[in-house]
Write a protein that holds these residues in place. Sequence first.
Motif, PDB file in Angstrom:
ATOM      1  N   PRO A   1      76.105  32.694  54.412  1.00  0.00           N
ATOM      2  CA  PRO A   1      76.401  33.862  55.234  1.00  0.00           C
ATOM      3  C   PRO A   1      76.088  35.213  54.605  1.00  0.00           C
ATOM      4  O   PRO A   1      75.503  36.078  55.262  1.00  0.00           O
ATOM      5  N   ALA A   2      76.446  35.430  53.344  1.00  0.00           N
ATOM      6  CA  ALA A   2      76.220  36.746  52.740  1.00  0.00           C
ATOM      7  C   ALA A   2      74.740  37.080  52.704  1.00  0.00           C
ATOM      8  O   ALA A   2      74.339  38.228  52.961  1.00  0.00           O
ATOM      9  N   TRP A   3      73.899  36.101  52.388  1.00  0.00           N
ATOM     10  CA  TRP A   3      72.466  36.345  52.287  1.00  0.00           C
ATOM     11  C   TRP A   3      71.814  36.394  53.665  1.00  0.00           C
ATOM     12  O   TRP A   3      70.930  37.212  53.910  1.00  0.00           O
ATOM     13  N   ALA A   4      72.248  35.527  54.559  1.00  0.00           N
ATOM     14  CA  ALA A   4      71.675  35.511  55.903  1.00  0.00           C
ATOM     15  C   ALA A   4      71.996  36.802  56.655  1.00  0.00           C
ATOM     16  O   ALA A   4      71.150  37.322  57.392  1.00  0.00           O
ATOM     17  N   VAL A   5      73.199  37.322  56.467  1.00  0.00           N
ATOM     18  CA  VAL A   5      73.567  38.573  57.133  1.00  0.00           C
ATOM     19  C   VAL A   5      72.651  39.706  56.691  1.00  0.00           C
ATOM     20  O   VAL A   5      72.232  40.541  57.496  1.00  0.00           O
ATOM     21  N   ARG A   6      72.314  39.751  55.406  1.00  0.00           N
ATOM     22  CA  ARG A   6      71.390  40.790  54.935  1.00  0.00           C
ATOM     23  C   ARG A   6      70.037  40.651  55.621  1.00  0.00           C
ATOM     24  O   ARG A   6      69.410  41.647  55.989  1.00  0.00           O
ATOM     25  N   GLU A   7      69.563  39.392  55.765  1.00  0.00           N
ATOM     26  CA  GLU A   7      68.287  39.166  56.421  1.00  0.00           C
ATOM     27  C   GLU A   7      68.320  39.618  57.877  1.00  0.00           C
ATOM     28  O   GLU A   7      67.298  40.024  58.436  1.00  0.00           O
ATOM     29  N   MET A   8      69.492  39.525  58.501  1.00  0.00           N
ATOM     30  CA  MET A   8      69.611  39.805  59.930  1.00  0.00           C
ATOM     31  C   MET A   8      70.033  41.238  60.231  1.00  0.00           C
ATOM     32  O   MET A   8      70.397  41.554  61.366  1.00  0.00           O
ATOM     33  N   THR A   9      69.998  42.094  59.236  1.00  0.00           N
ATOM     34  CA  THR A   9      70.289  43.513  59.424  1.00  0.00           C
ATOM     35  C   THR A   9      69.141  44.353  58.871  1.00  0.00           C
ATOM     36  O   THR A   9      68.348  43.886  58.057  1.00  0.00           O
ATOM     37  N   GLU A  10      69.078  45.581  59.333  1.00  0.00           N
ATOM     38  CA  GLU A  10      68.133  46.554  58.804  1.00  0.00           C
ATOM     39  C   GLU A  10      68.907  47.688  58.148  1.00  0.00           C
ATOM     40  O   GLU A  10      70.005  48.039  58.592  1.00  0.00           O
ATOM     41  N   GLU A  11      68.309  48.247  57.111  1.00  0.00           N
ATOM     42  CA  GLU A  11      68.944  49.336  56.383  1.00  0.00           C
ATOM     43  C   GLU A  11      68.406  50.664  56.922  1.00  0.00           C
ATOM     44  O   GLU A  11      67.194  50.865  56.981  1.00  0.00           O
ATOM     45  N   ARG A  12      69.321  51.544  57.316  1.00  0.00           N
ATOM     46  CA  ARG A  12      68.933  52.869  57.814  1.00  0.00           C
ATOM     47  C   ARG A  12      69.489  53.946  56.891  1.00  0.00           C
ATOM     48  O   ARG A  12      70.687  53.940  56.568  1.00  0.00           O
ATOM     49  N   LEU A  13      68.631  54.839  56.478  1.00  0.00           N
ATOM     50  CA  LEU A  13      69.029  55.925  55.584  1.00  0.00           C
ATOM     51  C   LEU A  13      69.493  57.148  56.383  1.00  0.00           C
ATOM     52  O   LEU A  13      68.859  57.527  57.359  1.00  0.00           O
ATOM     53  N   VAL A  14      70.605  57.718  55.951  1.00  0.00           N
ATOM     54  CA  VAL A  14      71.136  58.950  56.551  1.00  0.00           C
ATOM     55  C   VAL A  14      71.217  59.996  55.432  1.00  0.00           C
ATOM     56  O   VAL A  14      71.819  59.743  54.384  1.00  0.00           O
ATOM     57  N   VAL A  15      70.604  61.167  55.649  1.00  0.00           N
ATOM     58  CA  VAL A  15      70.626  62.261  54.665  1.00  0.00           C
ATOM     59  C   VAL A  15      71.286  63.475  55.304  1.00  0.00           C
ATOM     60  O   VAL A  15      70.881  63.911  56.388  1.00  0.00           O
ATOM     61  N   LEU A  16      72.302  64.008  54.618  1.00  0.00           N
ATOM     62  CA  LEU A  16      73.025  65.194  55.097  1.00  0.00           C
ATOM     63  C   LEU A  16      72.777  66.356  54.137  1.00  0.00           C
ATOM     64  O   LEU A  16      72.902  66.222  52.921  1.00  0.00           O
ATOM     65  N   GLN A  17      72.423  67.512  54.707  1.00  0.00           N
ATOM     66  CA  GLN A  17      72.332  68.736  53.928  1.00  0.00           C
ATOM     67  C   GLN A  17      73.737  69.342  53.852  1.00  0.00           C
ATOM     68  O   GLN A  17      74.336  69.644  54.868  1.00  0.00           O
ATOM     69  N   LEU A  18      74.252  69.487  52.655  1.00  0.00           N
ATOM     70  CA  LEU A  18      75.613  70.011  52.490  1.00  0.00           C
ATOM     71  C   LEU A  18      75.633  71.524  52.586  1.00  0.00           C
ATOM     72  O   LEU A  18      74.684  72.194  52.160  1.00  0.00           O
TER      73      LEU A  18
END
Length: 475
Positions: A458-475
Amino acid sequence: MAVTATERKLLIGGEWVETGDWLEVASPYDGALVARVPKAGADEARAAIDAAEAAMRAPLPAHKRAEILVRVAGALGKRADEAARQIAAEAGKPLKAARVEVARAMSTYTMAAVEARKLAGEMVPMDASQAGEGKLAFTMRLPVGVVGAISPFNFPLNLVAHKIAPALAAGCAVVLKPASQTPLSALFLAELEHDAGLPAGWLNVLVGPSSEIGDVIVEDPRVALVTFTGSGAVGWKLRERAPRKRVNLELGNATPVIVEPDADVDDAAGRCAANAFSFAGQSCISVQRIFVQEDVYDAFRSAFVPRVEALKVGDPSDEETDVGPLISREDRDRVLEWIEEARAGGATILTGGELVGDLLAPTIVERPPADSRLACDEAFGPVCTLQPYGALEEAIELANATRYGLQAGIFTTNVRAALSAARSLEFGGVTVNEAPTFRADQMPYGGVKESGNTREGPAWAVREMTEERLVVLQL
């Protein structure tokens, strides 16, 4: 085996449906009719993808996904005997092995629930560079989209669980096509999911020909990821046909075991006997090729052969049976042909190589020719090979002399030898003082070379089944 035939329906968009056409599920043991299930085709596959896509427009919060998975695990525990008997009936798996599969499926769901609750991204250290100064950044893990899942016959409950549970934990709706020989366990899990409160469309189960259902799953652009467990020939072709999709493959093996001279020979013989012939050898990591150092070869053979001959062959519904039928007579005859090929090439049959009634007896083939199919390919039957070696380097070379690379094992009390083997064996997993048939459902499981391109658990399969999205905030 006395089994009362039943009729089951398919699950599409939260509805139990019939198609007007039927497939019969027969017992591999005696050919008796076990059940009839509706036969789906391309139209039902498209409808299932429609339902899955629509379901994902209303995302399920992580806590709700986790709660549903936990409820399924609990329901499976309450109906464990029913589930095990169903596996024995449709797959011919001995009841004692079927009970283990049910317990493992419960574990798979439980572990997936944990992953649903902790699914998160990570912080990015932006001020580690001048360009990032004054900014805050983090990643989010989002579901990849609709998952198309294709599962095999040999673990009709737990390998289905390894497709469904991580996908739901990741927030992905699923279109599942189980093996046509063993669809009942998948439909049983679908019933438990439905009763646990899974909203309509999040799980759809279709039974029918791969040429219709599989083609739609592979070709429809709305299916973002295909997860497949089965034969290498089919799996790699799927990947070629869907170059723009994620195609996760868990395929076959010709599983090697090395027994070093310092090993506990009796323990190694017992573990190899149990794990070469469980479910008639129909596991991707069933022990197939055993290499024993020449100084302890005779001792291992003397301990191993009687253990194999003591295995009970017979009716899978008998609580005492160790080895039941292969999934089909065609597969039984294929394995017999491989054994005869090795015998004709000079190998010795130490035990087995014949039928017990209609069932193939557990078979040990000593010193098969290096180019024989038993020595090179995946047998997927109740047969293993046995041969001596001199130095560990020779054993590792023999173990690696295959196009497969799923799991391998070594028995030794020498830490240096164990770590040397772990580094040099070209496999996704290496077990030490345990048969490589071992699998705990939370561990990363998968292969290299022609054995696959992913890791399940499960831990590895879940990573395969998700995409990583980057969020950048200007402080």
